[in-house]
Write a protein that holds these residues in place. Structure first.
Motif, short mmCIF file in Angstrom:
data_model
loop_
_atom_site.label_atom_id
_atom_site.label_comp_id
_atom_site.label_asym_id
_atom_site.label_seq_id
_atom_site.Cartn_x
_atom_site.Cartn_y
_atom_site.Cartn_z
N ALA A 82 0.83 -1.21 0.00
CA ALA A 82 0.00 0.00 0.00
C ALA A 82 0.87 1.25 0.00
CB ALA A 82 -0.94 -0.01 1.20
N VAL A 83 1.94 1.24 0.77
CA VAL A 83 2.87 2.38 0.81
C VAL A 83 3.51 2.57 -0.56
CG1 VAL A 83 5.07 3.19 1.76
CG2 VAL A 83 3.30 2.29 3.29
N ALA A 84 3.93 1.47 -1.17
CA ALA A 84 4.53 1.57 -2.52
C ALA A 84 3.53 2.16 -3.50
CB ALA A 84 4.98 0.19 -2.99
N TYR A 85 2.28 1.72 -3.43
CA TYR A 85 1.24 2.22 -4.34
C TYR A 85 1.04 3.72 -4.14
CZ TYR A 85 -3.10 2.48 -6.96
OH TYR A 85 -4.06 2.81 -7.88
N VAL A 86 0.90 4.16 -2.90
CA VAL A 86 0.66 5.58 -2.62
C VAL A 86 1.84 6.43 -3.08
CG1 VAL A 86 0.44 7.27 -0.74
CG2 VAL A 86 -0.99 5.23 -0.77
N ARG A 87 3.05 5.96 -2.84
CA ARG A 87 4.22 6.74 -3.23
C ARG A 87 4.33 6.89 -4.75
NH1 ARG A 87 8.37 4.54 1.40
NH2 ARG A 87 7.74 6.09 2.94
N ILE A 88 4.02 5.84 -5.48
CA ILE A 88 4.06 5.92 -6.94
C ILE A 88 2.93 6.81 -7.45
CG2 ILE A 88 3.80 4.60 -9.08
CD1 ILE A 88 5.23 2.27 -7.53
N ARG A 89 1.74 6.61 -6.90
CA ARG A 89 0.60 7.40 -7.35
C ARG A 89 0.75 8.88 -7.02
NH1 ARG A 89 -2.48 7.95 -10.29
NH2 ARG A 89 -4.51 8.02 -9.28
N ALA A 90 1.49 9.20 -5.96
CA ALA A 90 1.70 10.60 -5.58
C ALA A 90 2.40 11.36 -6.70
CB ALA A 90 2.51 10.68 -4.29
N LEU A 91 3.19 10.66 -7.49
CA LEU A 91 3.90 11.32 -8.59
C LEU A 91 2.95 11.87 -9.65
CD1 LEU A 91 6.81 8.75 -8.98
CD2 LEU A 91 6.85 10.94 -7.76
N SER A 92 1.78 11.28 -9.76
CA SER A 92 0.81 11.75 -10.76
C SER A 92 -0.22 12.71 -10.16
CB SER A 92 0.11 10.57 -11.43
OG SER A 92 -0.71 9.89 -10.51
N LEU A 93 0.01 13.16 -8.94
CA LEU A 93 -0.92 14.09 -8.30
C LEU A 93 -1.13 15.37 -9.11
CD1 LEU A 93 -2.76 14.62 -5.89
CD2 LEU A 93 -0.78 15.52 -4.68
N PRO A 94 -0.08 15.99 -9.67
CA PRO A 94 -0.33 17.18 -10.48
C PRO A 94 -1.25 16.90 -11.68
CG PRO A 94 1.97 17.06 -9.90
CD PRO A 94 1.35 15.76 -9.47
N ALA A 95 -1.07 15.74 -12.31
CA ALA A 95 -1.94 15.39 -13.44
C ALA A 95 -3.38 15.20 -12.98
CB ALA A 95 -1.43 14.12 -14.13
N ALA A 96 -3.56 14.59 -11.82
CA ALA A 96 -4.92 14.38 -11.30
C ALA A 96 -5.58 15.72 -10.98
CB ALA A 96 -4.87 13.49 -10.07
N LEU A 97 -4.83 16.63 -10.37
CA LEU A 97 -5.38 17.94 -10.06
C LEU A 97 -5.72 18.72 -11.33
CD1 LEU A 97 -3.01 18.91 -7.11
CD2 LEU A 97 -5.40 18.19 -6.96
N LEU A 98 -4.82 18.69 -12.29
CA LEU A 98 -5.06 19.40 -13.55
C LEU A 98 -6.26 18.81 -14.28
CD1 LEU A 98 -4.26 21.54 -15.59
CD2 LEU A 98 -2.60 19.92 -16.54
N SER A 99 -6.41 17.50 -14.22
CA SER A 99 -7.55 16.84 -14.85
C SER A 99 -8.86 17.35 -14.27
CB SER A 99 -7.43 15.33 -14.68
OG SER A 99 -8.55 14.68 -15.24
N GLY A 100 -8.91 17.48 -12.95
CA GLY A 100 -10.11 17.99 -12.31
C GLY A 100 -10.43 19.41 -12.71
N VAL A 101 -9.40 20.24 -12.78
CA VAL A 101 -9.59 21.64 -13.18
C VAL A 101 -10.06 21.73 -14.63
CG1 VAL A 101 -8.38 23.82 -13.61
CG2 VAL A 101 -7.99 22.56 -11.49
N LEU A 102 -9.41 20.96 -15.51
CA LEU A 102 -9.78 20.99 -16.93
C LEU A 102 -11.20 20.47 -17.13
CD1 LEU A 102 -6.45 19.78 -18.55
CD2 LEU A 102 -7.43 22.09 -18.66
N SER A 103 -11.55 19.40 -16.44
CA SER A 103 -12.91 18.87 -16.55
C SER A 103 -13.94 19.90 -16.12
CB SER A 103 -13.06 17.59 -15.72
OG SER A 103 -12.30 16.55 -16.25
N ALA A 104 -13.67 20.57 -15.00
CA ALA A 104 -14.60 21.59 -14.51
C ALA A 104 -14.71 22.75 -15.49
CB ALA A 104 -14.15 22.09 -13.14
N ALA A 105 -13.57 23.16 -16.05
CA ALA A 105 -13.60 24.27 -17.01
C ALA A 105 -14.39 23.88 -18.26
CB ALA A 105 -12.18 24.67 -17.39
N LEU A 106 -14.18 22.68 -18.74
CA LEU A 106 -14.90 22.23 -19.93
C LEU A 106 -16.40 22.08 -19.64
CD1 LEU A 106 -12.23 19.73 -21.20
CD2 LEU A 106 -13.09 21.70 -22.49
N LEU A 107 -16.72 21.57 -18.47
CA LEU A 107 -18.14 21.47 -18.10
C LEU A 107 -18.76 22.86 -17.99
CD1 LEU A 107 -17.96 18.60 -15.47
CD2 LEU A 107 -19.06 18.50 -17.72
N GLY A 108 -17.98 23.82 -17.45
CA GLY A 108 -18.46 25.20 -17.38
C GLY A 108 -18.67 25.81 -18.74
#
Length: 134
Positions: free
Chosen positions: A41-67
């Motif tokens: 679980a620790v290994a999974y979280v540490r690897i997934r943390a590297l894609s946190l900026p992409a996940a945040l940007l995805s949420g922002v872009l989705s909201a902007a497109l929905l808007g």
């Protein structure tokens, strides 16, 4: 912009550095005391943390497109991520036998692919004439 970049880095650093205690809080002390569960679980979280900026940007872009009254593009971005994730899971987990880290890398790369697909469309639909330096 500098503050936003620092916030992303800090969030990633916190997840990477404090993954074990954060996971212990999330799953409970009894489950966290089982190294066979906590270590992957620790290994999974540490690897997934590297894609946190992409996940945040995805949420922002989705909201902007929905808007902007575009509900299809966020759906397609999610579909790109899902298809990539399934394909990469097959490669990382089944073919390369990487287990949990393989699944984490697959999900991280798929998240980036979905975000990139949103960014390419959002740039065209939301930014006038390629302005704002994008």
């Amino acid at each position: 912009r500098h503050v936003r970049d620092m916030s992303r880095r800090l969030a990633m650093l916190v997840l990477v550095a404090f993954a074990p205690p954060l996971l212990s809080l999330y799953v409970g002390a009894e489950t966290a005391s089982n190294a066979a569960i906590l270590a992957p679980a620790v290994a999974y979280v540490r690897i997934r943390a590297l894609s946190l900026p992409a996940a945040l940007l995805s949420g922002v872009l989705s909201a902007a497109l929905l808007g902007a009254k575009d509900s299809l593009t966020p759906l397609l971005g999610s579909a790109v991520a899902a298809v990539c994730n399934v394909g990469l899971d097959l490669v990382g987990v089944v073919l390369l036998r990487q287990g949990v880290p393989g699944a984490a890398w697959a999900t991280s790369v798929a998240q980036c692919a979905g975000t990139l697909s949103l960014l390419l469309v959002a740039r065209r639909k939301l930014v006038p004439d390629g302005g704002f330096g994008l």
